[in-house]
Design an enzyme around this catalytic site. Structure first.
Site, PDB file in Angstrom:
ATOM      1  N   HIS A 174       0.821  -1.220   0.000  1.00 43.62           N
ATOM      2  CA  HIS A 174       0.000   0.000   0.000  1.00 43.62           C
ATOM      3  C   HIS A 174       0.857   1.273   0.000  1.00 43.62           C
ATOM      4  O   HIS A 174       0.364   2.338  -0.331  1.00 43.62           O
ATOM      5  CB  HIS A 174      -1.016  -0.007   1.147  1.00 43.62           C
ATOM      6  CG  HIS A 174      -0.464   0.326   2.501  1.00 43.62           C
ATOM      7  ND1 HIS A 174       0.162  -0.593   3.284  1.00 43.62           N
ATOM      8  CD2 HIS A 174      -0.453   1.479   3.210  1.00 43.62           C
ATOM      9  CE1 HIS A 174       0.536  -0.022   4.431  1.00 43.62           C
ATOM     10  NE2 HIS A 174       0.177   1.240   4.404  1.00 43.62           N
ATOM     11  N   GLU A 212       7.058   4.938  14.092  1.00 42.99           N
ATOM     12  CA  GLU A 212       5.654   4.992  14.504  1.00 42.99           C
ATOM     13  C   GLU A 212       5.545   5.108  16.023  1.00 42.99           C
ATOM     14  O   GLU A 212       6.420   4.619  16.748  1.00 42.99           O
ATOM     15  CB  GLU A 212       4.928   3.724  14.060  1.00 42.99           C
ATOM     16  CG  GLU A 212       4.923   3.539  12.552  1.00 42.99           C
ATOM     17  CD  GLU A 212       4.165   2.295  12.146  1.00 42.99           C
ATOM     18  OE1 GLU A 212       2.991   2.412  11.788  1.00 42.99           O
ATOM     19  OE2 GLU A 212       4.737   1.201  12.196  1.00 42.99           O
ATOM     20  N   ASP A 231       8.512  -6.555   8.411  1.00 39.17           N
ATOM     21  CA  ASP A 231       7.221  -5.856   8.355  1.00 39.17           C
ATOM     22  C   ASP A 231       7.318  -4.571   7.521  1.00 39.17           C
ATOM     23  O   ASP A 231       6.387  -4.243   6.780  1.00 39.17           O
ATOM     24  CB  ASP A 231       6.761  -5.516   9.781  1.00 39.17           C
ATOM     25  CG  ASP A 231       5.387  -4.852   9.814  1.00 39.17           C
ATOM     26  OD1 ASP A 231       4.489  -5.357   9.125  1.00 39.17           O
ATOM     27  OD2 ASP A 231       5.219  -3.854  10.532  1.00 39.17           O
ATOM     28  N   HIS A 236       7.724  -2.273   2.396  1.00 41.74           N
ATOM     29  CA  HIS A 236       7.383  -0.883   2.072  1.00 41.74           C
ATOM     30  C   HIS A 236       8.597   0.005   1.778  1.00 41.74           C
ATOM     31  O   HIS A 236       8.627   0.738   0.789  1.00 41.74           O
ATOM     32  CB  HIS A 236       6.619  -0.246   3.231  1.00 41.74           C
ATOM     33  CG  HIS A 236       5.372  -0.982   3.618  1.00 41.74           C
ATOM     34  ND1 HIS A 236       4.506  -1.509   2.692  1.00 41.74           N
ATOM     35  CD2 HIS A 236       4.837  -1.259   4.834  1.00 41.74           C
ATOM     36  CE1 HIS A 236       3.489  -2.085   3.336  1.00 41.74           C
ATOM     37  NE2 HIS A 236       3.667  -1.942   4.624  1.00 41.74           N
ATOM     38  N   LYS A 335       8.579   0.790  16.046  1.00 39.79           N
ATOM     39  CA  LYS A 335       7.308   1.025  16.738  1.00 39.79           C
ATOM     40  C   LYS A 335       7.574   1.571  18.139  1.00 39.79           C
ATOM     41  O   LYS A 335       8.677   1.459  18.665  1.00 39.79           O
ATOM     42  CB  LYS A 335       6.536  -0.287  16.834  1.00 39.79           C
ATOM     43  CG  LYS A 335       6.095  -0.802  15.463  1.00 39.79           C
ATOM     44  CD  LYS A 335       4.852  -1.645  15.553  1.00 39.79           C
ATOM     45  CE  LYS A 335       4.392  -2.112  14.180  1.00 39.79           C
ATOM     46  NZ  LYS A 335       3.649  -1.110  13.423  1.00 39.79           N
TER      47      LYS A 335
END
Ligand code: BG6
Length: 479
Positions: A174, A212, A231, A236, A335
């Protein structure tokens, strides 16, 4: 429910979008709102939506989910309403060929099967499809991660191409639908001022960073087996690297664009081919972010401490082309960090000669592209007010505004229109595993310590700042 308030959109359907894993979070939070947005934008689309999953749901329950998801995207209008009222749900075990065949019989027009299920189930589902009579033009859309290493990605590619040709396989990333990533193309190729300096002649380093503030969010089942490297970086951020590093394609069609991205990734490898020296990993411990307390990662429900899963990863890569040789590309994502920082930072080289007599800031220029909110800034040294020989740091800023399109809307549009430009091509998916494999090996062998950082901090102490570009100190000077 009586579904007769709107004309039946099933009468002349172009595409049936069949979501496998209809009861999952991805479907309700991302796919359905994106579909709603697309239907509102173009009410002439003739789409039928079918939900499938293992849950014993009826149509009503499914329609309720669809209604809420469309509402969350403020999607309204007759087309939206028609799709919502006529959508159906079918309980399906996609690992069972007969079940799958029954589901496909419910679909009209061109069929797009969207596997919103864990990769292992998707692979089993594709195996079940081998025994099914497949409709002409069938599209298979698969979420990341695509395989679990280069070998399994290759095997999955071989399996998929026995079902349908490559052009009908959509490996979803995405980030390729994010407006800022696509803005890089406009900035580079539509402005003479940037493309000529987009190379090792002028750029010193590139940092691509996605920090994040979110923690595990109850995703241990998936994340504890993936970690930040797989991940985010393997998927990405390498896609973003490809868009930054690629040579100008002749057109932005699927063939040219994906060839250019693929060539950049084929040339990408860990800096100095030394994964132990040029990667870092860490895991968060208890802390708080904006007043929210987070437990130690290893105390999160479902986490197995023996997995040594990293929640922050950083790797420096080289793109071995004449355009980029010698320029470190540092990719970092993590994260539970104190601040959300998502950006591409291109740090320019020093000027070749600064005339004597200037004082003040002589830091090299920095081009910063923020990945949401979408914004760019070009940081320069300018003659400030007062003493004209004193250079001050100034920043030219442009806000791109909130992208009108959701990233998943871009991606879904490709599927509905049969345009694979934004999806990841099979060979590229394999290369992304090849690129990170030395890092995975170095980490598994214990060559890189798993460091710690408190949730809410900026990462472990001692990691160089990426604020103004890549960590050139460790990765270039000392190597
Ligand atoms: C997903 C990852 O693919 O992308 C998540 O699995 C991550 O861990 C997410 O949080 C980031 O993308 P976005 O668009 O939600 O910021």
């Amino acid at each position: 429910m009586n579904a007769s308030h709107t004309s039946d959109p099933n009468e002349s359907i172009d595409t049936t979008l069949c979501i496998l894993g209809a009861s999952g979070d991805l479907t309700s939070r991302l796919l359905l709102p994106a579909l709603g947005q697309l239907l509102m934008e173009d009410p002439h689309r003739r789409v039928r939506l079918v939900g499938a999953g293992m849950d014993d749901w009826d149509d009503e329950k499914w329609r309720d989910i669809v209604r809420k998801s469309f509402a969350s995207a403020k999607a309204e209008g007759d087309t939206v309403k028609g799709v919502r009222e006529h959508t159906t749900y079918r309980r399906t075990d996609i690992t069972d060929s007969d079940d799958f065949a029954g589901l496909l019989k419910e679909c009209q027009g061109r069929v797009a099967l969207y596997f919103a299920v864990p990769p292992a189930i998707a692979a089993k589902g594709c195996r079940a499809l081998e025994k099914v009579d497949l409709p002409e033009g069938l599209i298979l859309a698969l979420e990341k991660p695509f395989g679990s290493d280069e070998k399994s990605a290759h095997a999955l590619n071989e399996q998929l191409t026995t079902l349908v040709p490559e052009e009908q396989i959509y490996r979803i990333d995405h980030f390729m639908g994010r407006s800022t990533v696509l803005n890089v193309l406009g900035l580079r190729f539509a402005n003479r001022v940037f493309e000529p300096v987009w190379s090792n002649e002028h750029i010193e380093s590139v940092a691509i960073r996605y920090d994040e503030t979110l923690g595990l969010e109850g995703r241990a089942g998936y994340y504890d087996n993936a970690g930040a490297l797989i991940d985010m970086i393997q998927s990405h951020l390498l896609q973003v690297l490809a868009v930054v590093a690629m040579d100008p394609p002749a057109t932005l069609d699927a063939v040219d664009f994906r060839d250019a991205k693929g060539a950049a990734l084929r040339a990408t490898e860990v800096w100095d081919e030394d994964a132990a020296a040029h990667s870092r990993r860490a895991r968060y411990t208890a802390g708080s972010i904006d007043g929210r307390d987070l437990p130690n990662y290893v105390d999160e429900p479902g986490v197995d401490p023996s997995h040594d899963t990293e929640t922050l990863a950083e790797v420096t890569f080289a793109v071995e082309t004449s355009r980029w040789a010698g320029v470190p590309f540092t990719l970092r994502s993590g994260k539970a960090l104190g601040e959300k920082v998502s950006e591409i930072v291109m740090r320019f080289k020093d000027v070749s000669h600064l005339p004597g007599g200037f004082e003040g800031s002589t830091e090299p220029s920095v081009l910063r592209l923020s990945l949401g909110p979408d914004r760019m800034s070009l940081e320069l040294n300018l003659n400030g007010p007062g003493d004209p020989f004193h250079l001050d740091r100034a920043s030219l800023e442009a806000e791109f505004g909130e992208g009108e399109r959701r990233a998943y809307s871009e991606v879904l549009e490709g599927i509905l229109d049969g345009d694979p430009t934004l999806s990841v091509r099979g060979d590229t998916a394999e290369h992304c595993w090849r690129i990170v494999q030395p890092v995975l090996d170095a980490w598994r062998s214990g060559a890189v310590p798993l460091e710690e950082y408190p949730a809410g901090s900026s990462g472990p102490k001692g990691w160089p700042s990426l604020d103004n570009g890549a960590a050139v100190e460790k990765h270039v000077t000392e190597s």
